[in-house]
Design an enzyme around this catalytic site. Structure first.
Site, PDB file in Angstrom:
ATOM      1  N   ASP A 109       0.817  -1.216   0.000  1.00 26.33           N
ATOM      2  CA  ASP A 109       0.000   0.000   0.000  1.00 26.33           C
ATOM      3  C   ASP A 109       0.853   1.269   0.000  1.00 26.33           C
ATOM      4  OD1 ASP A 109      -2.394   1.397  -0.013  1.00 26.33           O
ATOM      5  OD2 ASP A 109      -2.484   1.503   2.171  1.00 26.33           O
TER       6      ASP A 109
ATOM      7  N   ASN B  72     -10.969  -2.928  -4.902  1.00 23.78           N
ATOM      8  CA  ASN B  72     -10.238  -1.940  -5.710  1.00 23.78           C
ATOM      9  C   ASN B  72     -10.904  -1.632  -7.054  1.00 23.78           C
ATOM     10  OD1 ASN B  72      -7.010  -3.045  -4.434  1.00 23.78           O
ATOM     11  ND2 ASN B  72      -8.174  -1.230  -3.831  1.00 23.78           N
TER      12      ASN B  72
HETATM   13  C1  IPE Z   1      -5.203  -2.645   0.235  1.00 20.56           C
HETATM   14  O1  IPE Z   1      -4.957  -1.318  -0.031  1.00 20.56           O
HETATM   15  C2  IPE Z   1      -5.227  -3.441  -1.030  1.00 20.56           C
HETATM   16  C3  IPE Z   1      -3.946  -3.601  -1.692  1.00 20.56           C
HETATM   17  C4  IPE Z   1      -2.796  -3.156  -1.289  1.00 20.56           C
HETATM   18  C5  IPE Z   1      -3.986  -4.365  -2.895  1.00 20.56           C
HETATM   19  P1  IPE Z   1      -6.157  -0.262  -0.187  1.00 20.56           P
HETATM   20  O2  IPE Z   1      -5.503   1.032  -0.451  1.00 20.56           O
HETATM   21  O3  IPE Z   1      -7.129  -0.748  -1.165  1.00 20.56           O
HETATM   22  O4  IPE Z   1      -6.803  -0.310   1.257  1.00 20.56           O
HETATM   23  P2  IPE Z   1      -7.686   0.760   2.027  1.00 20.56           P
HETATM   24  O5  IPE Z   1      -8.755   1.221   1.079  1.00 20.56           O
HETATM   25  O6  IPE Z   1      -6.774   1.864   2.421  1.00 20.56           O
HETATM   26  O7  IPE Z   1      -8.212   0.024   3.214  1.00 20.56           O
HETATM   27  C1  IPE Z   2      -1.735   0.134  -3.232  1.00 19.09           C
HETATM   28  O1  IPE Z   2      -1.467   1.491  -3.321  1.00 19.09           O
HETATM   29  C2  IPE Z   2      -1.964  -0.507  -4.579  1.00 19.09           C
HETATM   30  C3  IPE Z   2      -3.334  -0.971  -4.792  1.00 19.09           C
HETATM   31  C4  IPE Z   2      -4.302  -0.952  -3.923  1.00 19.09           C
HETATM   32  C5  IPE Z   2      -3.633  -1.493  -6.106  1.00 19.09           C
HETATM   33  P1  IPE Z   2      -2.653   2.550  -3.331  1.00 19.09           P
HETATM   34  O2  IPE Z   2      -3.017   2.811  -4.740  1.00 19.09           O
HETATM   35  O3  IPE Z   2      -3.759   2.130  -2.442  1.00 19.09           O
HETATM   36  O4  IPE Z   2      -1.907   3.797  -2.715  1.00 19.09           O
HETATM   37  P2  IPE Z   2      -2.522   4.876  -1.746  1.00 19.09           P
HETATM   38  O5  IPE Z   2      -3.062   4.148  -0.549  1.00 19.09           O
HETATM   39  O6  IPE Z   2      -3.607   5.571  -2.504  1.00 19.09           O
HETATM   40  O7  IPE Z   2      -1.376   5.758  -1.403  1.00 19.09           O
HETATM   41 MG    MG Z   3      -4.131   2.423  -0.483  1.00 18.70          MG
END
Ligand code: IPE
Ligand code: IPE
Ligand code: MG
Length: 242
Positions: free
Chosen positions: A19, A67
């Site tokens: 993340d 997602n």
């Molecule tokens: C968790 O990250 C999912 C992945 C890293 C694939 P998210 O960014 O989707 O999680 P939330 O929304 O902050 O809980």
């Molecule tokens: C994690 O990074 C990757 C996926 C969930 C696919 P994010 O895209 O959630 O990154 P932040 O949380 O917005 O910084």
């Molecule tokens: Mg995220």
């Protein structure tokens, strides 16, 4: 092996919640997908390093069942990166084989572009079962969705008379998850400063140690992994005992 890489024990299975890609990009005035590109590089680097130091099983959370709520453009960019990775993995098959790494994909195939499903299936079927390092990539994965699927499979077996209700136990549920046969994750690492597990390995993480480093995934380094493993070495895991 360097002295600082001697561990008294290592996790049998580490889960990585990758993340912070979006925030990493934003901090640099870049588009979110550019953060995902960097995140994908970190995934390759950390997977190889962890295998080198003796981690036998890892699960990387790449895309959750939630997602899909993101803008289509971002979802498409993530799928494209995944496609690029799979094509590269096919080309580097011999290299992975030599390192004893086998790739597996966990999650619901529904919604994933057909060509990507074909690539995943091909790579997985070609990965030798002799390999001693398993890298799971969780794509369109949700822990609750996985439990629902397991319940449905078991319910169907009950209906068909293959299983008695009284035979249903924790092991049967484990055996019906995507991770059947693998150890539960001993350690789950979630960078980015969020303190939650976001539907990752929900059933399997009942006794996982959690580590939340204050770094965004694209910046997660080998040293950050070593720090997590040192912290893990100090944990006193009681599993309900004394
Ligand atoms: C968790 O990250 C999912 C992945 C890293 C694939 P998210 O960014 O989707 O999680 P939330 O929304 O902050 O809980
Ligand atoms: C994690 O990074 C990757 C996926 C969930 C696919 P994010 O895209 O959630 O990154 P932040 O949380 O917005 O910084
Ligand atoms: Mg995220």
């Amino acid at each position: 092996m360097k002295d600082n890489l001697n561990f008294s024990f290592l996790p049998k299975h580490i889960g990585f919640i990758m993340d912070g890609n979006g925030r990493w990009a934003k901090q640099r005035g870049l588009e979110r997908y550019e953060g995902h590109i960097e995140g994908a590089k970190t995934f390759r680097k950390i997977g190889e390093f962890a295998a080198d130091i003796g981690i036998k099983c890892m699960t990387f959370y790449a895309f959750s069942t939630e997602n899909w709520k993101r803008p289509q453009k971002e979802v498409d960019a993530i799928m494209q990166l995944f496609r690029d990775y799979l094509i590269e993995a096919e080309e580097r098959k011999a290299e992975n084989e030599e390192k004893g790494i086998s790739l597996r994909f966990i999650g619901d195939r529904k919604g994933i572009p057909e060509d990507i499903i074909k690539l995943m299936e091909h790579i997985q079927s070609e990965s030798s079962s002799k390999n001693n390092v398993i890298i799971n990539i969780a794509i369109n994965y949700g822990g609750r969705d996985e439990i629902v699927k397991a319940v449905k499979k078991i319910a169907a077996d009950v209906k068909d008379g293959k299983v008695q209700i009284n035979d249903i136990d924790e092991k049967m549920i484990s055996d019906n998850l995507y991770t059947a046969g693998l150890p539960d994750p001993d350690l789950i690492i979630r960078p980015s400063g969020e303190y939650r597990t976001s539907n990752f390995l929900t059933y399997q993480s009942a006794y996982s140690e959690l580590w939340f480093p204050d770094v965004l995934w694209p910046d997660f380094s080998e040293d950050d992994l070593i720090e997590a493993l040192r912290a893990f070495e100090q944990r006193n895991r009681r599993f309900g005992g004394v």
